[in-house]
Scaffold this active site. Structure first.
Site, PDB file in Angstrom:
ATOM      1  N   PHE A 165      65.509 -11.407  18.173  1.00 51.73           N
ATOM      2  CA  PHE A 165      65.834 -12.291  19.240  1.00 51.73           C
ATOM      3  C   PHE A 165      65.871 -13.796  18.745  1.00 51.73           C
ATOM      4  CE2 PHE A 165      65.346 -15.349  22.886  1.00 51.73           C
ATOM      5  CZ  PHE A 165      66.531 -14.722  23.603  1.00 51.73           C
ATOM      6  N   ASP A 203      61.587 -17.497  11.929  1.00 51.99           N
ATOM      7  CA  ASP A 203      61.609 -17.776  13.265  1.00 51.99           C
ATOM      8  C   ASP A 203      60.432 -17.652  14.067  1.00 51.99           C
ATOM      9  OD1 ASP A 203      62.522 -18.484  16.070  1.00 51.99           O
ATOM     10  OD2 ASP A 203      64.119 -17.168  16.169  1.00 51.99           O
ATOM     11  N   LYS A 260      59.996 -23.930  21.782  1.00 51.86           N
ATOM     12  CA  LYS A 260      58.935 -23.448  22.969  1.00 51.86           C
ATOM     13  C   LYS A 260      57.960 -24.469  23.267  1.00 51.86           C
ATOM     14  CE  LYS A 260      60.688 -19.044  24.167  1.00 51.86           C
ATOM     15  NZ  LYS A 260      61.336 -18.140  23.031  1.00 51.86           N
TER      16      LYS A 260
HETATM   17  C1  LIG Z   1      62.878 -17.929  22.872  1.00 52.88           C
HETATM   18  C2  LIG Z   1      63.117 -17.941  21.557  1.00 52.88           C
HETATM   19  C3  LIG Z   1      64.538 -18.425  20.997  1.00 52.88           C
HETATM   20  C4  LIG Z   1      65.563 -19.169  21.731  1.00 52.88           C
HETATM   21  O1  LIG Z   1      65.126 -20.122  22.364  1.00 52.88           O
HETATM   22  P1  LIG Z   1      65.555 -21.059  23.544  1.00 52.88           P
HETATM   23  O2  LIG Z   1      64.966 -22.426  23.550  1.00 52.88           O
HETATM   24  O3  LIG Z   1      65.577 -20.134  24.737  1.00 52.88           O
HETATM   25  O4  LIG Z   1      66.862 -21.432  22.939  1.00 52.88           O
HETATM   26  C5  LIG Z   1      64.644 -18.262  19.632  1.00 52.88           C
HETATM   27  N1  LIG Z   1      63.995 -17.245  18.726  1.00 52.88           N
HETATM   28  C6  LIG Z   1      62.877 -16.828  19.317  1.00 52.88           C
HETATM   29  C7  LIG Z   1      61.877 -16.017  18.388  1.00 52.88           C
HETATM   30  C8  LIG Z   1      62.296 -17.047  20.704  1.00 52.88           C
HETATM   31  O5  LIG Z   1      61.416 -16.411  20.792  1.00 52.88           O
END
Ligand SMILES: *Cc1c(COP(=O)(O)O)cnc(C)c1O
Length: 414
Positions: free
Chosen positions: A153, A238, A267
């Site tokens: 994700f 990520d 985040k």
């Molecule tokens: C939440 C998330 C994203 C995307 O972040 P947004 O601020 O919603 O665009 C990307 N990678 C990971 C691992 C995430 O948990």
């Protein structure tokens, strides 16, 4: 009782139902939230418009690691909002440099590229990897490949969903961006086999959050690091959800002592008070960006930079990462005595817990709704997993409260 003597006798304060009706009437239906209408929060606690209090065991998917309305982050926010919110990168501002410095000092990377949302940070990482592939590695133009993991994700842009293997995220949104190769998560051998001379990067979440807190076997990240080194391929982590203390260490990759070539953060980077994200790398990668190659009107704005600087400062100075480790141990010890037939598996790293239910349990949603009724908020992921991710400021009494409430819920629902 309604006081009929008052002029406002027929004006009742709107209830949860009224707010829900408004959202349903005017909003796009791209989410299916729990029907709780929150209006305030402090630390690990939130409350709704009807005055009911809840322990927040989701923390906005890990964006509120520092707790709701941390007084120091609020103060930094208010002070900077009164001075200046936005300059654009056409000019410099006095908050960006200090933000870069603390982020580099805490993470050990040489350079920062600031963006706003997580998806933008991932897009930035993909652009960096591709341009590095062409200008440094010498991949023929237009041929760069990036290896990604099943269950990934990375956000909701068209390029990012192009490499998702979740059918719903893609259905109806093609055509997709090419250049990605999907391998099973945590399968270092599959990564090695997928590498070609045109591979510029491996992109992975060190622990997959949306997929249900999926933790690869210990040693996997080290092996992937070695495979990337041996093949002149960038390793990009990520850490948007796994980073900034969630797992009990600053970065999830720290559990294996692995240092990726690039990292995305988002985040909790600004404590959930403001959208701030970043791509981190050393000169060798970041120098592929020339003025004009990439940017964002709001990226690096002084309000976000000031808030993020304070959010990082409190994370460090108030020992939140260490608290996440300690409270994670307490939570884990409590979960060991959980012996409910509906639970298939419990996965946990730090304050990040996935309780996977058997399909026969009827889905995690009804457990989350039952927990909501008992004053604990969490959210299902992928139908069968209850995801628990409280703010990192949670204390022992609150952890015990969450455990007791989970027990009660499982006793009730089976
Ligand atoms: C939440 C998330 C994203 C995307 O972040 P947004 O601020 O919603 O665009 C990307 N990678 C990971 C691992 C995430 O948990």
């Amino acid at each position: 009782m309604i006081d009929t003597s008052s002029d406002a006798s027929d004006v009742q304060a709107p209830s949860s139902h009224d707010y829900i009706a408004l959202e349903e009437r005017y909003g796009a239906h791209n989410y299916r939230p729990l029907d709780v209408v929150l209006s305030g929060g402090l630390g690990s606690w939130v409350w709704d418009v009807d005055g009911k209090r809840y322990l927040d065991c989701l923390a906005a998917y890990g964006a509120v690691n520092q707790g709701h309305n941390h007084p120091r982050i609020v103060a930094a926010f208010v002070e900077q909002a009164q001075r200046m919110a936005l300059t654009s990168r056409a000019f410099r501002n006095d908050k960006l440099g200090p933000f870069y410095r603390i982020l580099c000092e805490m993470t050990g990377y040489q350079r920062v590229l600031p963006m706003n949302t997580g998806a933008e940070a991932v897009e930035t990482a993909l652009k960096a990897a591709r341009k590095w592939g062409y200008t440094v590695k010498g991949i023929p133009d237009g041929q760069a490949e990036i290896i990604v993991m099943a269950g990934n994700f990375g956000g909701r842009t068209i390029t990012i969903i192009s490499f998702s293997d979740e059918p719903q995220y893609r259905a109806g949104f093609g055509p997709f961006t090419p250049g990605f190769k999907l391998v099973p998560f945590g399968d270092a051998d599959a990564i090695e086999r997928a590498i070609t001379p045109n591979t510029c990067a491996v992109l992975l979440e060190p622990i997959q959050g949306e997929a249900g807190i999926i933790v690869p076997p210990h040693g996997t990240l080290k092996r992937i690091r070695a495979i990337c080194d041996a093949n002149n391929v960038l390793m990009i982590a990520d850490e948007i959800q796994s980073g900034l203390g969630r797992t009990g260490l600053l970065m999830a990759c720290d559990h294996e002592g692995v240092r990726p070539d690039g990292v995305t953060l988002g985040k909790a980077l600004a404590g959930g008070m403001y959208p701030v994200s970043a791509f981190l790398a050393d000169d060798a990668v970041m120098d592929v960006f020339q003025p004009g190659d990439h940017g964002s009107t709001f990226g690096g704005n002084p309000l976000g930079a000031a808030v993020a600087t304070e959010a990082l400062t409190v994370l460090r100075d108030e020992g939140m990462v260490e608290n996440a480790a300690a409270m994670g141990r307490r939570f884990g010890a409590g979960l060991e005595s959980f012996d409910h037939g509906s639970i298939k598996e419990v996965r946990q790293v730090g304050l990040w817990i996935g309780i996977e239910l058997w399909p026969e349990a009827g889905g995690a949603r009804r457990y989350c709704e039952d927990l909501q009724g008992r004053g604990v908020l969490c959210k299902e992921t992928h139908h069968h997993v209850i995801r628990i991710a409280p703010p990192l400021v949670i204390g022992p009494t609150e952890v015990d409260h969450a455990l007791e409430t989970l027990h009660a819920s499982f006793d009730h629902l089976g």
